[in-house]
Design a protein around this motif. Structure first.
Motif, PDB file in Angstrom:
ATOM      1  N   GLN A  29       7.815   9.622   4.088  1.00 43.37           N
ATOM      2  CA  GLN A  29       9.020  10.172   3.468  1.00 43.37           C
ATOM      3  C   GLN A  29       8.667  11.486   2.767  1.00 43.37           C
ATOM      4  N   PRO A  30       9.492  12.516   2.904  1.00 45.84           N
ATOM      5  CA  PRO A  30       9.203  13.794   2.216  1.00 45.84           C
ATOM      6  C   PRO A  30       9.135  13.584   0.711  1.00 45.84           C
ATOM      7  N   PRO A  31       8.307  14.377   0.014  1.00 43.49           N
ATOM      8  CA  PRO A  31       8.213  14.244  -1.433  1.00 43.49           C
ATOM      9  C   PRO A  31       9.550  14.530  -2.106  1.00 43.49           C
ATOM     10  N   GLN A  32       9.811  13.785  -3.185  1.00 48.57           N
ATOM     11  CA  GLN A  32      11.062  13.928  -3.914  1.00 48.57           C
ATOM     12  C   GLN A  32      11.044  15.193  -4.780  1.00 48.57           C
ATOM     13  N   SER A  72       0.845  -1.193   0.000  1.00 52.64           N
ATOM     14  CA  SER A  72       0.000   0.000   0.000  1.00 52.64           C
ATOM     15  C   SER A  72       0.880   1.242   0.000  1.00 52.64           C
ATOM     16  N   ASP A  73       0.302   2.352  -0.411  1.00 51.46           N
ATOM     17  CA  ASP A  73       0.964   3.651  -0.300  1.00 51.46           C
ATOM     18  C   ASP A  73       0.088   4.566   0.546  1.00 51.46           C
ATOM     19  N   PHE A  74       0.725   5.340   1.407  1.00 53.90           N
ATOM     20  CA  PHE A  74       0.017   6.236   2.313  1.00 53.90           C
ATOM     21  C   PHE A  74       0.332   7.691   1.977  1.00 53.90           C
ATOM     22  N   VAL A  75      -0.690   8.526   2.048  1.00 49.04           N
ATOM     23  CA  VAL A  75      -0.486   9.980   2.075  1.00 49.04           C
ATOM     24  C   VAL A  75      -0.750  10.406   3.513  1.00 49.04           C
ATOM     25  N   ASP A  76       0.307  10.771   4.214  1.00 46.89           N
ATOM     26  CA  ASP A  76       0.213  11.032   5.652  1.00 46.89           C
ATOM     27  C   ASP A  76      -0.363  12.416   5.932  1.00 46.89           C
ATOM     28  N   TYR A  77      -1.245  12.474   6.937  1.00 48.52           N
ATOM     29  CA  TYR A  77      -1.910  13.742   7.256  1.00 48.52           C
ATOM     30  C   TYR A  77      -1.855  14.123   8.731  1.00 48.52           C
ATOM     31  N   TYR A  78      -1.290  13.237   9.600  1.00 48.26           N
ATOM     32  CA  TYR A  78      -1.372  13.516  11.040  1.00 48.26           C
ATOM     33  C   TYR A  78      -0.385  12.631  11.785  1.00 48.26           C
ATOM     34  N   TYR A  88      -3.244  13.508  -4.304  1.00 44.20           N
ATOM     35  CA  TYR A  88      -3.716  13.773  -2.940  1.00 44.20           C
ATOM     36  C   TYR A  88      -2.603  14.358  -2.068  1.00 44.20           C
ATOM     37  N   GLN A  89      -1.372  13.929  -2.290  1.00 44.98           N
ATOM     38  CA  GLN A  89      -0.262  14.515  -1.536  1.00 44.98           C
ATOM     39  C   GLN A  89      -0.137  16.010  -1.843  1.00 44.98           C
ATOM     40  N   ALA A  90      -0.200  16.361  -3.119  1.00 42.61           N
ATOM     41  CA  ALA A  90      -0.069  17.768  -3.514  1.00 42.61           C
ATOM     42  C   ALA A  90      -1.255  18.590  -3.024  1.00 42.61           C
ATOM     43  N   SER A  91      -2.447  18.008  -3.084  1.00 43.13           N
ATOM     44  CA  SER A  91      -3.629  18.718  -2.618  1.00 43.13           C
ATOM     45  C   SER A  91      -3.571  18.951  -1.115  1.00 43.13           C
ATOM     46  N   LEU A  92      -3.151  17.931  -0.376  1.00 46.72           N
ATOM     47  CA  LEU A  92      -3.021  18.083   1.076  1.00 46.72           C
ATOM     48  C   LEU A  92      -1.957  19.114   1.416  1.00 46.72           C
ATOM     49  N   GLN A  93      -0.863  19.116   0.665  1.00 48.34           N
ATOM     50  CA  GLN A  93       0.183  20.103   0.927  1.00 48.34           C
ATOM     51  C   GLN A  93      -0.328  21.520   0.698  1.00 48.34           C
ATOM     52  N   SER A  94      -1.163  21.704  -0.308  1.00 49.91           N
ATOM     53  CA  SER A  94      -1.715  23.040  -0.567  1.00 49.91           C
ATOM     54  C   SER A  94      -2.616  23.485   0.574  1.00 49.91           C
ATOM     55  N   ILE A  95      -3.312  22.529   1.179  1.00 51.52           N
ATOM     56  CA  ILE A  95      -4.184  22.831   2.323  1.00 51.52           C
ATOM     57  C   ILE A  95      -3.345  23.197   3.552  1.00 51.52           C
ATOM     58  N   LEU A 113       1.124  18.062  10.970  1.00 48.15           N
ATOM     59  CA  LEU A 113       2.291  17.872  10.123  1.00 48.15           C
ATOM     60  C   LEU A 113       2.625  19.188   9.430  1.00 48.15           C
ATOM     61  N   GLU A 114       3.890  19.404   9.140  1.00 46.43           N
ATOM     62  CA  GLU A 114       4.292  20.566   8.351  1.00 46.43           C
ATOM     63  C   GLU A 114       4.375  20.221   6.864  1.00 46.43           C
ATOM     64  N   THR A 115       4.583  18.934   6.588  1.00 44.89           N
ATOM     65  CA  THR A 115       4.693  18.468   5.212  1.00 44.89           C
ATOM     66  C   THR A 115       3.827  17.236   5.027  1.00 44.89           C
ATOM     67  N   ALA A 116       3.072  17.208   3.940  1.00 49.06           N
ATOM     68  CA  ALA A 116       2.284  16.028   3.592  1.00 49.06           C
ATOM     69  C   ALA A 116       3.241  15.003   2.972  1.00 49.06           C
TER      70      ALA A 116
END
Length: 262
Positions: free
Chosen positions: A259-262, A95-101, A224-231, A251-254
């Motif tokens: 792992q931080p986005p590349q 699975s892949d996760f987009v972390d939010y909390y 979703y990672q980019a959208s969450l980061q914009s939020i 979180l400061e970074t989605a």
């Protein structure tokens, strides 16, 4: 809708009529729960809604038992799971996760803590309720293989967090192990706030929570990672956290798979 974010979606999800299915289990406040009107609400619901709105992507929630969520994801009956799910290395295999909390674990005990439980080791030899197939259940198994070998924990598993917590209230379990945010919420909300308390003051098993996708859904994950980061960047995320009294886990970074986005 943000056109730049929408362009990140897979082509088949950009049609106006497209709607994805989101698996959840609505018995886990403050992340997701059913209100008096029968609507699924909560912190994670608000967050997923905001991220999806930025993408211009419609969705439908499918409410189901916790232990059915991943089978339904693997069967492609749901496109994503939004259920306060911990992002772990074991789960990242498929699975892949987009972390939010960021969250941790709470030991829930009756108000007044009659057994004086404060740490995981204090659970040795006791009956502990837990939601089935969770990282908290895994933590108890690990405890029995380590600190509690001589006096193992009797692990009582249940289909919902509410059922597990009810065992503590009924005196059938000495404690429940759950996520910190849910435990703190229930300590304040159940009864007049004088039924349960969180026993531990030290952080236990800190871990990020994330929206869970099938491994390989790269474009959907990236969107979703980019959208969450914009939020996060424009303050919407902070407002949603504050609404649900969850700012401590911000979180400061989605991140993706922690792992931080590349």
């Amino acid at each position: 809708m943000n056109p730049d974010l929408r362009a990140l979606l897979p082509g088949e999800l950009r049609a106006e009529s497209t709607r994805i299915t989101v698996g959840t289990e609505s018995g886990y406040p403050p992340f997701e729960y059913t209100n008096e009107a029968g609507r699924i609400v909560g912190f994670e619901i608000d967050l997923f809604d905001a991220a999806s709105d930025r993408l211009g992507l419609k969705y439908t929630f499918s409410d189901m038992p916790w232990d059915s969520l991943i089978d339904e994801l693997y069967a492609s009956n749901v496109d994503v799971v939004a259920a306060a799910m911990s992002d772990t290395a074991e789960r990242q295999v498929d699975s892949d996760f987009v972390d939010y909390y960021n969250d941790s674990d709470a030991i829930m005990v009756p108000a007044g803590n009659p057994e004086g439980i404060k740490t995981l080791k204090d659970l040795c030899g006791r009956k502990v309720a837990v939601l089935v197939e969770t990282t908290q259940a895994d933590a108890l198994t690990a405890l029995n293989s380590d600190q509690c070998q001589a006096k193992p924990v009797t692990v009582l598993t249940f289909e919902t967090d509410a059922e597990a917590l009810a065992q503590v209230q009924a005196g059938k379990a000495d404690a429940e192990l759950t996520q910190w945010s849910t435990g703190a919420y229930n300590a304040k909300q159940v009864g007049s706030g004088d039924v349960f308390e969180v026993a531990n003051t030290e952080i236990i098993n800190p871990t990020p929570l994330g929206f869970r996708f099938l491994k390989g859904d790269v474009e959907l994950v990236r969107a979703y990672q980019a959208s969450l980061q914009s939020i996060i960047d424009d303050g919407t995320y902070a407002e949603i956290l504050e609404k649900h009294d969850l700012s401590a886990g911000a979180l400061e970074t989605a991140t993706v798979n922690n792992q931080p986005p590349q």
